[in-house]
Design a protein around this motif. Sequence first.
Motif, PDB file in Angstrom:
ATOM      1  N   ARG A   1       2.075  -2.165  -0.579  1.00 28.67           N
ATOM      2  CA  ARG A   1       2.154  -0.842   0.045  1.00 28.67           C
ATOM      3  C   ARG A   1       1.074   0.081  -0.522  1.00 28.67           C
ATOM      4  N   ALA A   2       0.871   0.004  -1.849  1.00 26.11           N
ATOM      5  CA  ALA A   2      -0.169   0.822  -2.471  1.00 26.11           C
ATOM      6  C   ALA A   2      -1.555   0.391  -2.003  1.00 26.11           C
ATOM      7  N   ALA A   3      -1.747  -0.924  -1.851  1.00 29.82           N
ATOM      8  CA  ALA A   3      -3.036  -1.428  -1.385  1.00 29.82           C
ATOM      9  C   ALA A   3      -3.322  -0.942   0.023  1.00 29.82           C
ATOM     10  N   GLU A   4      -2.294  -0.962   0.882  1.00 28.97           N
ATOM     11  CA  GLU A   4      -2.483  -0.499   2.257  1.00 28.97           C
ATOM     12  C   GLU A   4      -2.812   0.990   2.287  1.00 28.97           C
ATOM     13  N   ALA A   5      -2.158   1.743   1.428  1.00 27.73           N
ATOM     14  CA  ALA A   5      -2.438   3.186   1.357  1.00 27.73           C
ATOM     15  C   ALA A   5      -3.870   3.431   0.882  1.00 27.73           C
ATOM     16  N   PHE A   6      -4.309   2.612  -0.068  1.00 26.04           N
ATOM     17  CA  PHE A   6      -5.673   2.768  -0.564  1.00 26.04           C
ATOM     18  C   PHE A   6      -6.682   2.414   0.523  1.00 26.04           C
ATOM     19  N   LYS A   7      -6.394   1.348   1.265  1.00 23.96           N
ATOM     20  CA  LYS A   7      -7.258   0.975   2.388  1.00 23.96           C
ATOM     21  C   LYS A   7      -7.306   2.100   3.423  1.00 23.96           C
ATOM     22  N   PHE A   8      -6.173   2.731   3.646  1.00 19.23           N
ATOM     23  CA  PHE A   8      -6.117   3.849   4.592  1.00 19.23           C
ATOM     24  C   PHE A   8      -7.018   4.990   4.115  1.00 19.23           C
ATOM     25  N   TRP A   9      -6.970   5.260   2.798  1.00 21.76           N
ATOM     26  CA  TRP A   9      -7.814   6.328   2.248  1.00 21.76           C
ATOM     27  C   TRP A   9      -9.298   5.984   2.386  1.00 21.76           C
ATOM     28  N   LEU A  10      -9.622   4.707   2.208  1.00 15.81           N
ATOM     29  CA  LEU A  10     -11.005   4.278   2.352  1.00 15.81           C
ATOM     30  C   LEU A  10     -11.483   4.325   3.798  1.00 15.81           C
ATOM     31  N   GLY A  11     -10.526   4.316   4.738  1.00 15.20           N
ATOM     32  CA  GLY A  11     -10.899   4.268   6.139  1.00 15.20           C
ATOM     33  C   GLY A  11     -11.008   2.856   6.672  1.00 15.20           C
ATOM     34  N   LEU A  12     -10.448   1.889   5.931  1.00  9.49           N
ATOM     35  CA  LEU A  12     -10.450   0.500   6.378  1.00  9.49           C
ATOM     36  C   LEU A  12      -9.219   0.226   7.231  1.00  9.49           C
TER      37      LEU A  12
END
Length: 787
Positions: free
Chosen positions: A752-763
């Motif tokens: 879940r944290a990885a997905e949130a980080f990807k979201f922040w990156l715009g991936l």
Amino acid sequence: MQTPLALSLFPNGGAAMTANTLLIQSHLQPPFSSITTLSSHSNTYPYPSPFNFNLNFNFKPTRSSFLVPATAPNFTNDPSDLSSLTTTDSVTDQKLLTLLRQRKTEEAWILYTHSPHLPNTTCLSRLVSQLSFQNTPSALTRAQSIVTRLRNESQLHRLDANSLGLLAVSAAKSGHVLYATSVVKSMLRSGYLPHVKAWSAVVSRLATSPDSYDGSAEALKLFKSVTRRLRKFPDPDMAVESRPDTAAFNAALNACANLGDSKMFLQVFDEMPQWGVVPDALSYNILIKLCCRIDRKDLLVFVLERILELGIPLCMTTLHSLVAAYVDFGDLETAEKMVQSMREQRRDLCKILRKRDSNLLENLSTSHAAAADDDDDDDDEEEEEEEEEEFVLRKLLPNLTKPSGNDPPLLPKAYAPDTRIYTTLMKGYMKAGRVADTVRMLEAMRRQDDSAGHPDHVSYTTVVSALVKVGSMDRARQVLVEMSRIGVPANRITYNILLKGYCKQLQIDQARELLKEMIEDEGIQPDVVSYNTIIDGCILVDDSAGALAFFNEMRARGIAPTKVSYTTLMKAFALSSQPKLAHKVFDEMFSDRQVRVDLIAWNMLVEGYCRLGLVEEAKKVIEKMKENGFHPDVGTYGSLANGIALARKPGEALILWNEVKERCEAGKEGKQSESSVPPLKPDEGLLDTLADICVRAAFFKKALEIVACMEENGISPNKTKFTRIYVEMHSRMFTSKHASMARQQRRVERKRAAEAFKFWLGLPNSYYGSEWRLEPMDGYDNTSELA
């Protein structure tokens, strides 16, 4: 090699510093005794040069005084001292006293060192006084060694106030300001009152010492301690020679000006009449300095007018202070106008300055009104502070409230500009980068008919400094040769400026030759600034062995290292990956009571270990730092974060981030903390390093916290870099089809944290439920499929 460097480090083991590191304890006993009259302090104060006093004291003899070079303070024999002595001891004391009366201080010292018993009070006080009066490093060390012995044997009461006062003056003049301060404080605790010339000398040196920790604040504390003790003294007539005079108040006022504290300045200024002291021209020269510190150029002309209104004799130092003040403000046009009016023999200088300042005041009022319109909601507190400062300034300068229509007062006579005035204007040109104007001014001074305006060594040194500043070392050396040709001797400052120029241009060999020329050919002894400069130059060319050699040479010459000396040498070892040697230097600095270890030194030690990834050693240093009352700052945390990255210990990064986050939260508006630890304002380097570690270690939740902190502090995270790291290291996370259910469950939070980080990156991420493919970026060939 590291071993020879370690063996050569501090060959004397710091033994020479032992006598200099004493703190006099409160074993002294009343009654009061004071130093005989000393010479007056200097009455000149050329702003912005350091506030200084003439400490070459001359004692006025009395019929009962024992003569020393010049003449000495008065002592009384104490017959009771001889009652407990054997016949042999009495004879030794009488012989010692005879030598002291004959001014044979060297022979007296030798006799003292060979005496098995402790001499009587008269001999000890006399010996300490004469050694202190010599004002040489060796004599001061000897005097301090006597104090060491008396302290260790609980016999400090054997020294009278005369000897202790002279010791404090000698220590202050020699640069051992902290020791001198401890002597005066000990005297106050023990009921002694030092002569005003002694304690005020320490106050003035404290306020101007470049190596003292918050010296001006300490100077004010000492001034208040003495005056408070004097107010409590039962018999004012007995303390008359300790009462503050104009020079003492000027020393305290200078400390206030250094701090830019106008409120405290007024408080000290208002105390002067209570002690029967009248401000002099120097007092108002210091007020000019205060105006510069608080950025009030508009008040300078009112200070001059106030001096004229009070009938205080005007001297050239006041006019020099005014020119220097305008130069300090960068207003070379007004400084030039002032010098030109003096060349024209005009007396209406106040009118000229007022005319120039009227435009400034009009512009200021306009800008303030515009600012008030923009920031009505935020200005209440700031306006209160401004009103309070304005009230203080109007009390200091009552002529501010007079109608502007009144004609400004005239100077009592015309004053022609002298060498110092011209040189000050030259310094303004130099600071503004106007090298050609600096050189032209020197040539114009040489053509002056009046010899009072001819250039001196300071004028030539200013030109040298201007040329060095722009890297014209060959032309700067030509000026040095010209000085020798026309008989204007260069001084240590001239050579130090040239040394700095060579070191900045990495011409260390030329710097070595110049140092040799300075010592052998010109007979000019280098000082601690000379050695600090060349040690720093060695660091620039990565020559830690050379830095150590110059440090040891400095000590061998009897030049006491300063805080800068120690930290610069520590930097040499830290940058050359020799943290253990840096630690040895730090330990020496820590044991040197003439120097206070500061946060810079602690940080340099942390940096030395972190550059090798020695995180545990660095953490031990930080804990020791905290135990000694120092709180890590951004530099400390930044070095530790780099060390953690180098050591690849991401778990340590989490611990560090929690501490950083806590201190950042404490600084937020509206949040109160019971902790004494100050809040922290993080910088980009620290947060970027921590975020980098967390992303590489797949601590995405913490990484998001860090980047959020970056954005809160106006720092733009490098999304391109973090995207690259994610793609290279974590593109196939959570893609295994063979993991057990238990293991998959444990991964839920991390995913879940990885997905949130990807979201922040715009991936592309699980929020969109689609697969995606990242195209090659900047030479990156591996396109990776992410789930």
